[in-house]
Design a protein around this motif. Structure first.
Motif, PDB file in Angstrom:
ATOM      1  N   VAL A   1      -9.233   0.501   0.808  1.00  0.00           N
ATOM      2  CA  VAL A   1      -8.183  -0.493   0.595  1.00  0.00           C
ATOM      3  C   VAL A   1      -8.484  -1.760   1.383  1.00  0.00           C
TER       4      VAL A   1
ATOM      5  N   CYS B   1      -1.135  -4.034  -5.584  1.00  0.00           N
ATOM      6  CA  CYS B   1      -0.591  -2.773  -5.061  1.00  0.00           C
ATOM      7  C   CYS B   1      -1.716  -1.753  -5.005  1.00  0.00           C
ATOM      8  N   TYR B   2      -1.761  -0.999  -3.926  1.00  0.00           N
ATOM      9  CA  TYR B   2      -2.794   0.014  -3.749  1.00  0.00           C
ATOM     10  C   TYR B   2      -2.117   1.349  -3.456  1.00  0.00           C
TER      11      TYR B   2
ATOM     12  N   VAL C   1       0.862  -1.183   0.000  1.00  0.00           N
ATOM     13  CA  VAL C   1       0.000   0.000   0.000  1.00  0.00           C
ATOM     14  C   VAL C   1       0.896   1.230   0.000  1.00  0.00           C
ATOM     15  N   SER C   2       0.819   2.019  -1.053  1.00  0.00           N
ATOM     16  CA  SER C   2       1.621   3.242  -1.170  1.00  0.00           C
ATOM     17  C   SER C   2       0.887   4.382  -0.481  1.00  0.00           C
TER      18      SER C   2
ATOM     19  N   LEU D   1      -8.200   4.278   3.535  1.00  0.00           N
ATOM     20  CA  LEU D   1      -7.646   3.024   4.045  1.00  0.00           C
ATOM     21  C   LEU D   1      -8.736   2.087   4.536  1.00  0.00           C
TER      22      LEU D   1
ATOM     23  N   MET E   1      -8.658  -5.513   0.030  1.00  0.00           N
ATOM     24  CA  MET E   1      -7.727  -6.526   0.519  1.00  0.00           C
ATOM     25  C   MET E   1      -8.464  -7.748   1.071  1.00  0.00           C
TER      26      MET E   1
ATOM     27  N   SER F   1       5.545   3.131   2.336  1.00  0.00           N
ATOM     28  CA  SER F   1       4.630   2.086   1.884  1.00  0.00           C
ATOM     29  C   SER F   1       4.392   1.120   3.032  1.00  0.00           C
TER      30      SER F   1
ATOM     31  N   VAL G   1      -2.978   5.245  -2.080  1.00  0.00           N
ATOM     32  CA  VAL G   1      -3.999   6.088  -1.455  1.00  0.00           C
ATOM     33  C   VAL G   1      -3.505   7.525  -1.371  1.00  0.00           C
TER      34      VAL G   1
END
Length: 712
Positions: free
Chosen positions: A701, A645-646, A502-503, A667, A705, A517, A648
């Motif tokens: 996210v 990969c996410y 998660v970026s 999130l 997930m 991340s 936000v």
């Protein structure tokens, strides 16, 4: 009507003089308004600590002589107007003589005057505000914060170790009707803290409250404000309230150092849910052959104030108590729940299953306090360095696994491992400088190069702690996951299944724009690591065969056999295709070393010069890194190493020097338990929150997930 706040201590009250009210004749409504707004409302604004009593003085002009009346309220017992109202609005119509109550009794465990266990959030916030104004009105001060923590630890020790029928040591006593001096209070609290330190922090160590740095008057002020409030005894039913009080002091008083940043509750709560701790608790419970294996063992090797451990504790407790019928299937299950999730100690299990390290004394003590005040007890929190060789740790769960019990042979991975934890969840310090003695022993503790960043070494330490199949959730600088740290990337792919990345946006930590991340990964078992190693060896061997052929083209005899430079170049490039495209290039050593391209520069027209150029390229360290990347690419393709990969943009808040600016939260969705309303920022919430997951129509996210990430 004149609201009056008499001075603290044992001085007489004759300094208070009535005068005519500025707003006319008082009535019942006016009296209540003054009590609420001008008494309870203004006390938190004091800069020198809280008073013992607060008094509202009124003059009622009845007849020829005005009647002077007092409403005297014991502020030690009632720090909030609403709580005072719920208690029946107790007050006395006169100043106690020299602040001595006619029926004075010390706070006594189990006695007629015991600690108040149901203090409200408003009462605790009044104390927190008073601490802020008295100690941190200008800026955070770590030394003052540390001394306040010492007093809190003394308070906790007093509550937990006072026998029924005995008075608590953490209070201002009144022998012969006069409050004891600050020096006397300091002497007793200092001794209390010394015992608490040995009990909670370091059994063989010692520490003290420095009278020169934190004088007796300050200690007495803290005691007066907290003496009647139960912290540990009220934690079972009031843990969220007490925890909020502690975190407000923490945020107001502690200045975060370079490389060490507290993790916001929005992020910590998301990571606990995303790593699947609730589901793991069910899985462990179902498969447990022994009570010691019923719940996940969780470790934060850089625990700071204990945020991740707290959210882990709350998640597991909530999962068990909210689904008690599922967990309580046998008499043994019921017995375990009754012993470890009791009404008086719902988080009692945590003392055996939660672990944390922090090398800073102030953080180790803060984490310990935070866990206790949230209803934990005595979790395994140590003042320890997470980068030491594993064999130097004393705790039994950190004992190095023997050759017959470790999952990976020493020939495949030489450093020591304990492999006893189910989850490692952490936000390690970024780019810190290790102590010289620690750095000297890095080669004993880690397989990664000693020049690796502390974040990279932290990932390897997590690998050593986790059992096969164990889960990792960690905050990392984005730079360590890109091509700048090939060694870490190779280690991750060899030893872990990456489940998700998660970026995060900028400005989520104080005073740093570092891009970060969140990495979620699962430790491979021995067979999976062996499969990786075998594939690595095979593909590396194939590529090295091509490189060997390229080197043979550069021998003196071979060079003579080529008709032209172009023929030599074509022969070499055909072999180097295994490493990279003909347009590839590498950097030479040194600041001004320049670069070497796979294709020959136009200026080279001699075969011998061309051979020397390629020999230099093949010897360059950067070429070996390119070879590793080529092998890595082949292995990853062969094993289908892919993960979601996410990215936000907003996570419920944005930090600045002025505080936290509210934002929407991509999130996870937090919902107030009482109001049912969505909460973006947990720090600004006035109620406990639960996590809401939308499986059918994902928006956050966490929603995605839960649908896309499978933990084995």
């Amino acid at each position: 009507m004149i609201p009056a706040i008499p001075p603290r201590g044992g001085r007489p009250c004759t300094a208070l003089r009535p005068r005519m009210p500025a707003f006319g004749v008082s009535g019942g409504v006016q009296l209540e308004t003054a009590t609420k707004l001008q008494l309870f409302g203004t006390v938190p604004l004091l800069t020198e600590g809280a008073p013992t009593f607060i008094v509202c003085a009124t003059i009622e002009p009845t007849g020829r002589d005005a009647v002077f009346k007092l409403r005297c309220i014991d502020y030690r017992q009632h720090k909030d107007y609403e709580a005072w109202g719920l208690a029946g609005k107790p007050s006395v119509p006169e100043f106690p003589r020299e602040y001595f109550e006619p029926d004075y009794q010390p706070y006594t465990r189990g006695g007629p005057r015991d600690l108040k266990t149901n203090c409200t959030l408003s009462e605790f916030r009044a104390v927190a505000t008073s601490f802020h104004n008295e100690f941190f009105s200008e800026h955070p001060d770590n030394q003052l914060f540390e001394d306040i923590m010492r007093c809190l630890l003394a308070k906790i020790y007093s509550e937990k170790n006072t026998q029924t029928g005995e008075p608590y040591e953490f209070q201002v006593l009144m022998p012969q009707g006069r409050a004891e001096s600050a020096a006397k209070v300091f002497e007793r609290i200092s001794d209390l803290y010394a015992r608490a330190y040995k009990h909670y922090i370091e059994p063989n160590g010692s520490d003290e409250i420095d009278v020169r740095r934190f004088p007796p008057e300050r200690v007495k002020s803290i005691v007066q404000q907290l003496e009647g409030m139960a912290l540990t005894r009220g934690s079972a039913l009031n843990a969220d309230v007490i925890g909020t009080f502690f975190e407000e002091i923490l945020r107001a008083g502690f200045k975060q150092d370079r490389g060490m940043y507290f993790t916001h509750d929005n992020i910590a709560r998301f990571m606990v849910e995303a790593v699947g701790l609730r589901e793991l608790a069910r899985h462990k419970w179902r498969r447990a052959a022994h009570p010691e294996q019923r719940l996940p063992y969780v470790f934060d090797p850089a625990c700071g104030s204990g945020t991740f451990l707290l959210h882990s504790m709350h998640a597991i407790t909530d999962e068990v108590l909210s689904n008690r019928a599922w967990f309580s299937r046998t008499a043994s299950d019921e017995e375990f729940i009754n012993q470890n999730f009791s009404q008086s100690s719902p988080n009692g299990w945590a003392k055996d299953f939660l672990y944390g390290f922090d090398p800073k004394f102030i953080m180790a003590m803060t984490a310990k306090l935070n866990m206790i005040l949230h209803g934990d007890g005595v979790a395994h929190l140590f003042k320890e360095d997470a980068y030491k060789p594993m064999a130097t740790y004393a705790d039994a769960r950190l004992r190095v696994a023997g050759a017959d019990t470790r999952s990976i042979a020493e020939s495949a991975y030489p450093p020591g491992m304990c492999e006893t934890f189910d989850v490692v969840i952490s936000n390690p310090p970024f780019g810190v400088t290790l102590a010289p003695e620690t750095r000297q022993r890095l080669s004993q503790a880690f397989a990664l190069p000693g020049t690796s960043s502390t974040e990279a070494l932290f990932v390897e330490r997590a690998f050593q702690l986790l059992r096969p199949g164990g889960r990792l959730a960690i905050v990392l600088p984005e730079s360590v996951l890109n091509a700048a740290d090939t060694a870490l990337r190779l280690f991750l792919l060899r030893m872990f299944h990456i489940r998700a990345i998660v970026s995060m946006p900028r400005h989520i930590f104080v005073d740093t724009p570092t891009l970060t991340s969140l990495l979620f990964a699962q430790k491979k078992n021995a067979a999976e690591i062996q499969q990786w190693d075998e594939n690595w060896a095979r593909h590396k061997g194939e590529i090295e065969q091509h490189i060997a052929k390229a080197r043979r083209c550069l021998t003196v005899a071979a060079v003579k056999g080529f008709v032209s430079v172009s023929d030599l170049e074509a022969a070499v490039l055909s072999e180097l295709e295994a490493v990279g495209h003909q347009d590839s290039w590498i950097m030479k050593r040194g600041q001004n070393g320049g670069s070497l391209t796979f294709k020959l520069p136009v200026r080279i027209s001699d075969k011998s010069e061309a051979a020397r150029y390629y020999q230099e390229l093949l010897r360059a360290p950067a070429f070996e890194e390119l070879v590793q990347q080529a092998v890595f690419k082949r292995v990853a393709e062969h094993l289908d190493a892919a993960w979601p990969c996410y990215a936000v943009d907003e996570i419920g808040f944005k930090l600045s020097r002025r505080g936290e600016r509210p934002k929407r939260n991509q999130l996870a969705t937090f919902v107030g338990i009482d109001s049912g309303k969505e909460i973006q920022n947990l720090h600004l919430a006035n109620e406990a929150a639960k996590v809401s997951v939308r499986s059918e129509h994902p928006q956050t996210v966490l929603d995605y997930m839960k649908n896309e990430v499978a933990w084995s």
